[in-house]
Design a protein around this motif. Structure first.
Motif, PDB file in Angstrom:
ATOM      1  N   ILE A  59      47.492  45.070  39.869  1.00 30.25           N
ATOM      2  CA  ILE A  59      46.559  44.183  40.575  1.00 30.25           C
ATOM      3  C   ILE A  59      45.194  44.847  40.692  1.00 30.25           C
ATOM      4  N   GLY A  60      45.186  46.121  41.118  1.00 31.18           N
ATOM      5  CA  GLY A  60      43.919  46.839  41.214  1.00 31.18           C
ATOM      6  C   GLY A  60      43.247  46.992  39.867  1.00 31.18           C
ATOM      7  N   GLY A  61      44.040  47.217  38.822  1.00 32.58           N
ATOM      8  CA  GLY A  61      43.471  47.313  37.480  1.00 32.58           C
ATOM      9  C   GLY A  61      42.830  46.023  37.032  1.00 32.58           C
ATOM     10  N   ALA A  62      43.442  44.893  37.402  1.00 30.08           N
ATOM     11  CA  ALA A  62      42.868  43.593  37.037  1.00 30.08           C
ATOM     12  C   ALA A  62      41.529  43.382  37.726  1.00 30.08           C
ATOM     13  N   LEU A  63      41.443  43.783  38.997  1.00 29.20           N
ATOM     14  CA  LEU A  63      40.163  43.682  39.698  1.00 29.20           C
ATOM     15  C   LEU A  63      39.080  44.495  38.990  1.00 29.20           C
ATOM     16  N   PHE A  64      39.464  45.682  38.550  1.00 30.99           N
ATOM     17  CA  PHE A  64      38.498  46.541  37.867  1.00 30.99           C
ATOM     18  C   PHE A  64      38.045  45.922  36.555  1.00 30.99           C
ATOM     19  N   ILE A  65      38.989  45.411  35.749  1.00 36.74           N
ATOM     20  CA  ILE A  65      38.642  44.807  34.462  1.00 36.74           C
ATOM     21  C   ILE A  65      37.729  43.607  34.672  1.00 36.74           C
ATOM     22  N   GLY A  66      38.086  42.754  35.632  1.00 37.09           N
ATOM     23  CA  GLY A  66      37.271  41.578  35.885  1.00 37.09           C
ATOM     24  C   GLY A  66      35.861  41.929  36.312  1.00 37.09           C
ATOM     25  N   ASN A  67      35.742  42.894  37.215  1.00 36.73           N
ATOM     26  CA  ASN A  67      34.410  43.303  37.669  1.00 36.73           C
ATOM     27  C   ASN A  67      33.615  43.964  36.538  1.00 36.73           C
ATOM     28  N   TYR A  68      34.316  44.694  35.667  1.00 44.17           N
ATOM     29  CA  TYR A  68      33.643  45.395  34.568  1.00 44.17           C
ATOM     30  C   TYR A  68      32.994  44.420  33.598  1.00 44.17           C
ATOM     31  N   VAL A  69      33.686  43.311  33.304  1.00 43.05           N
ATOM     32  CA  VAL A  69      33.136  42.334  32.361  1.00 43.05           C
ATOM     33  C   VAL A  69      32.301  41.272  33.064  1.00 43.05           C
ATOM     34  N   GLY A  70      32.168  41.385  34.390  1.00 41.59           N
ATOM     35  CA  GLY A  70      31.325  40.452  35.117  1.00 41.59           C
ATOM     36  C   GLY A  70      31.986  39.148  35.474  1.00 41.59           C
ATOM     37  N   VAL A  71      33.315  39.052  35.324  1.00 41.31           N
ATOM     38  CA  VAL A  71      34.051  37.846  35.694  1.00 41.31           C
ATOM     39  C   VAL A  71      35.176  38.258  36.631  1.00 41.31           C
ATOM     40  N   PRO A  72      35.016  38.068  37.937  1.00 38.29           N
ATOM     41  CA  PRO A  72      36.065  38.465  38.865  1.00 38.29           C
ATOM     42  C   PRO A  72      37.411  37.845  38.500  1.00 38.29           C
ATOM     43  N   ALA A  73      38.421  38.685  38.334  1.00 34.14           N
ATOM     44  CA  ALA A  73      39.737  38.200  37.935  1.00 34.14           C
ATOM     45  C   ALA A  73      40.422  37.517  39.105  1.00 34.14           C
ATOM     46  N   SER A  74      41.314  36.589  38.804  1.00 30.70           N
ATOM     47  CA  SER A  74      42.094  35.921  39.827  1.00 30.70           C
ATOM     48  C   SER A  74      43.165  36.876  40.328  1.00 30.70           C
ATOM     49  N   THR A  75      42.963  37.396  41.534  1.00 34.95           N
ATOM     50  CA  THR A  75      43.950  38.324  42.080  1.00 34.95           C
ATOM     51  C   THR A  75      45.272  37.621  42.359  1.00 34.95           C
ATOM     52  N   SER A  76      45.223  36.340  42.709  1.00 29.02           N
ATOM     53  CA  SER A  76      46.460  35.606  42.970  1.00 29.02           C
ATOM     54  C   SER A  76      47.297  35.484  41.703  1.00 29.02           C
ATOM     55  N   PHE A  80      40.882  30.607  43.874  1.00 27.08           N
ATOM     56  CA  PHE A  80      39.698  29.893  44.332  1.00 27.08           C
ATOM     57  C   PHE A  80      38.662  29.782  43.219  1.00 27.08           C
ATOM     58  N   VAL A  81      38.498  30.859  42.427  1.00 26.20           N
ATOM     59  CA  VAL A  81      37.451  30.874  41.407  1.00 26.20           C
ATOM     60  C   VAL A  81      37.691  29.787  40.360  1.00 26.20           C
ATOM     61  N   ILE A  82      38.922  29.646  39.891  1.00 25.66           N
ATOM     62  CA  ILE A  82      39.211  28.633  38.869  1.00 25.66           C
ATOM     63  C   ILE A  82      39.009  27.235  39.430  1.00 25.66           C
ATOM     64  N   ARG A 120      33.987  31.933  28.744  1.00 25.08           N
ATOM     65  CA  ARG A 120      34.271  33.327  29.087  1.00 25.08           C
ATOM     66  C   ARG A 120      34.980  33.430  30.426  1.00 25.08           C
ATOM     67  N   VAL A 121      34.539  32.619  31.393  1.00 24.81           N
ATOM     68  CA  VAL A 121      35.175  32.634  32.712  1.00 24.81           C
ATOM     69  C   VAL A 121      36.632  32.192  32.612  1.00 24.81           C
ATOM     70  N   ILE A 122      36.850  31.053  31.947  1.00 25.83           N
ATOM     71  CA  ILE A 122      38.207  30.526  31.838  1.00 25.83           C
ATOM     72  C   ILE A 122      39.091  31.473  31.041  1.00 25.83           C
ATOM     73  N   LEU A 123      38.537  32.052  29.962  1.00 25.15           N
ATOM     74  CA  LEU A 123      39.313  32.984  29.147  1.00 25.15           C
ATOM     75  C   LEU A 123      39.760  34.184  29.964  1.00 25.15           C
ATOM     76  N   MET A 124      38.835  34.808  30.690  1.00 25.02           N
ATOM     77  CA  MET A 124      39.175  35.999  31.461  1.00 25.02           C
ATOM     78  C   MET A 124      40.096  35.670  32.621  1.00 25.02           C
ATOM     79  N   GLN A 125      39.899  34.496  33.238  1.00 21.21           N
ATOM     80  CA  GLN A 125      40.751  34.124  34.360  1.00 21.21           C
ATOM     81  C   GLN A 125      42.195  33.924  33.933  1.00 21.21           C
ATOM     82  N   ASN A 126      42.410  33.598  32.664  1.00 22.17           N
ATOM     83  CA  ASN A 126      43.772  33.427  32.166  1.00 22.17           C
ATOM     84  C   ASN A 126      44.269  34.642  31.391  1.00 22.17           C
TER      85      ASN A 126
END
Length: 391
Positions: free
Chosen positions: A89-106, A290-292, A363-369
Motif C-alpha cells: 500500500i505504501g509503495g503504491a502511494l509512492f509510485i502514484g505520487n512519483y508519476v504525479g497521479v495519486p494512486a487509489s489507496t482503497s 474518491f479520485v476515480i 493517464r489518470v485512469i491508467l494509473m488508477q487501475n
C-alpha cells in the motif's frame, strides 16, 4: 520478537496514514485555501478533525470488510503478512505520487489483501465480487448524476454561488448575547457569506468521506491480525492529522489544482456528488476510490454542461462531439440569468482551457487501475513465494 514485529507493523501503518493525510488534504481543502478563505493550518486542522469523525463512525465498517470479511480465515493476517500488505500500500502511494497521479489507496489495499487471499486460498470471492461491481457502478453513477446536473441544474446553482473578496472581516463574533455567535462582517453580503460557508462545509464533507473509506487502508491488515480496533483508529487518524498539518502544506497547492482549476460551482458539485457516493459505499462496507469517482464526475459535469446547446438525443446519437472545457462549465458568471435549455449560443462556450484532455484523462485512469493490478499481482507472487519457501 512478536512485540518488535508489532512495533514495525504499527510504524508502517502510521507511515501509510501519514501519506494519506498528505495526499487527501489537498483535494479536500485546495479550493478553500486557493480562494483565500482559510489558511493551510486551519485546513490541516479541519482535515484532521473530520477525517477522525468519519473513521470513528462509518469507517469501522470498511475496516471490518477488509480486515475480516474479504478473507475466509482472518488468521492469514499475521503481523508478518500485515507488514507485507502495508508495504505494498505504501509503495503504491509512492509510485502514484512519483508519476504525479495519486494512486487509489482503497483499490490498492483491496488488491494487496486479495493477493494474500489468493495465495493462501482464503479469498472470499463473493465479497471481492461485490466490491469489484461497485467499483464499476459507482463511477458511472457519478458520471450520469453529474451529466444531469450539468445539463439541467448547473446554471441555477451557478447563480446561487458567489465568493467575492469584500473589505474587512468575513465573519465577526456577536458578543451581545450570553454566548458569542458568528455573523457576517460589516461589508459581507449574504451571497458571499453563504458561498464561503458552503465551500468550507463541502471541504469538511470531503474530509469526512475520506475518513470513512481511507482509514481502512492504513489499519485493516493489523486489525485482521488481532490489534485492537479503537487503538488503531486513534493511531491511524493521528498519523493522518500529522500528514495533514505537515506535508499537506506543500501539496495543498499542487494536489488542489485538480479542483481549483475548475470554476467554484463545478468544484462544489463534484465534491458533493463524489463525497456522497463514497460515504454511501462506506456505510455498506465498500471501500471506494474518491479520485476515480471525482474524475468521472468532472467529465460528466462538463459534458452535460456543454450539451445544453443541443438536445440530449442529438448529443448522444449524432451531431458534433461536444467541446468539454472549463468554459463549458463557466459560461455564466454567478448572478447572471441562465439561458433556456437548448438556446445557448455555442460561441458562449469557449475552448481555450480544456477541462480534461484525452492524454491526461487516460493517464489518470491508467494509473488508477494499473497500480492496484501491480499491487495485487505483486502481493500474490510475494506471498506465494513466502508461504512456499520461507514460512
Amino acid at each position: 520478537m512478536v512485540e518488535i514485529l508489532i512495533v514495525v507493523g504499527l510504524a508502517v501503518a502510521l507511515f501509510v496514514g501519514f501519506n494519506i493525510g498528505g495526499s487527501t488534504t489537498g483535494p479536500a481543502f485546495g479550493p478553500a485555501v486557493g480562494a483565500g478563505i482559510i489558511s493551510k493550518a486551519l485546513a490541516g486542522t479541519l482535515m484532521a478533525v473530520f477525517f477522525f469523525v468519519g473513521a470513528w463512525t462509518i469507517g469501522r465498517r470498511v475496516v471490518d470488510t477488509l480486515g475480516r470479511e474479504l478473507v475466509y480465515d482472518p488468521g492469514v493476517f499475521t503481523v508478518e503478512t500485515s507488514i507485507v500488505v502495508l508495504f505494498f500500500i505504501g509503495g503504491a502511494l509512492f509510485i502514484g505520487n512519483y508519476v504525479g497521479v495519486p494512486a487509489s489507496t482503497s483499490m490498492t489495499a483491496v488488491g494487496s489483501i486479495a493477493g494474500l487471499g489468493v495465495a493462501t486460498g482464503e479469498l472470499n470471492w463473493a465479497v471481492m465480487g461485490e466490491i469489484a461491481v461497485w467499483w464499476i457502478v459507482a463511477p458511472l453513477v457519478g458520471f450520469w448524476v453529474s451529466v444531469m446536473i450539468g445539463r439541467y441544474v448547473y446554471p441555477t446553482i451557478n447563480r446561487w454561488i458567489a465568493i467575492t473578496s469584500s473589505e474587512g472581516a468575513l465573519v465577526e463574533l456577536d458578543r451581545s448575547g450570553a454566548v458569542p455567535l458568528p455573523r457576517p462582517g460589516p461589508n459581507t453580503t449574504r451571497r458571499e457569506f453563504f458561498g464561503t460557508v458552503t465551500l468550507v462545509a463541502i471541504s469538511c464533507l470531503m474530509a469526512f468521506s475520506s475518513g470513512t473509506s481511507n482509514i481502512a487502508n492504513a489499519i485493516a491488515p493489523l486489525y485482521g491480525a488481532g490489534v485492537e480496533l479503537n487503538l488503531l483508529l486513534l493511531l491511524g487518524s493521528g498519523a493522518v492529522a500529522v500528514g495533514a498539518l505537515t506535508i499537506a502544506r506543500r501539496t495543498l497547492d499542487t494536489l488542489g489544482n485538480d479542483l481549483t482549476a475548475l470554476p467554484l460551482t463545478a468544484a462544489i458539485v463534484v465534491a458533493i456528488v463524489s463525497s456522497g457516493i463514497v460515504i454511501g459505499l462506506s456505510a455498506i462496507g465498500i471501500p471506494a476510490s474518491f479520485v476515480i469517482i471525482a474524475t468521472m464526475s468532472i467529465v460528466g459535469l462538463g459534458w452535460g454542461r456543454a450539451t445544453r446547446t443541443t438536445t440530449l438525443s442529438e448529443s448522444i446519437h449524432g451531431g458534433e462531439e461536444p467541446n468539454v472545457s472549463v468554459g463549458a462549465l463557466a459560461a455564466e458568471e454567478p448572478g447572471e440569468e441562465a439561458p433556456a435549455l437548448g438556446e445557448e449560443d455555442p460561441a458562449d462556450i469557449p475552448s481555450a482551457a480544456d477541462l480534461f484532455d484525452p492524454a491526461t484523462t487516460g493517464r489518470v485512469i491508467l494509473m488508477q487501475n494499473l497500480v492496484p493490478v501491480l499491487s495485487t499481482s505483486g502481493a500474490y507472487v510475494t506471498f506465494w513465494l513466502l508461504f512456499r519457501y520461507v514460512w
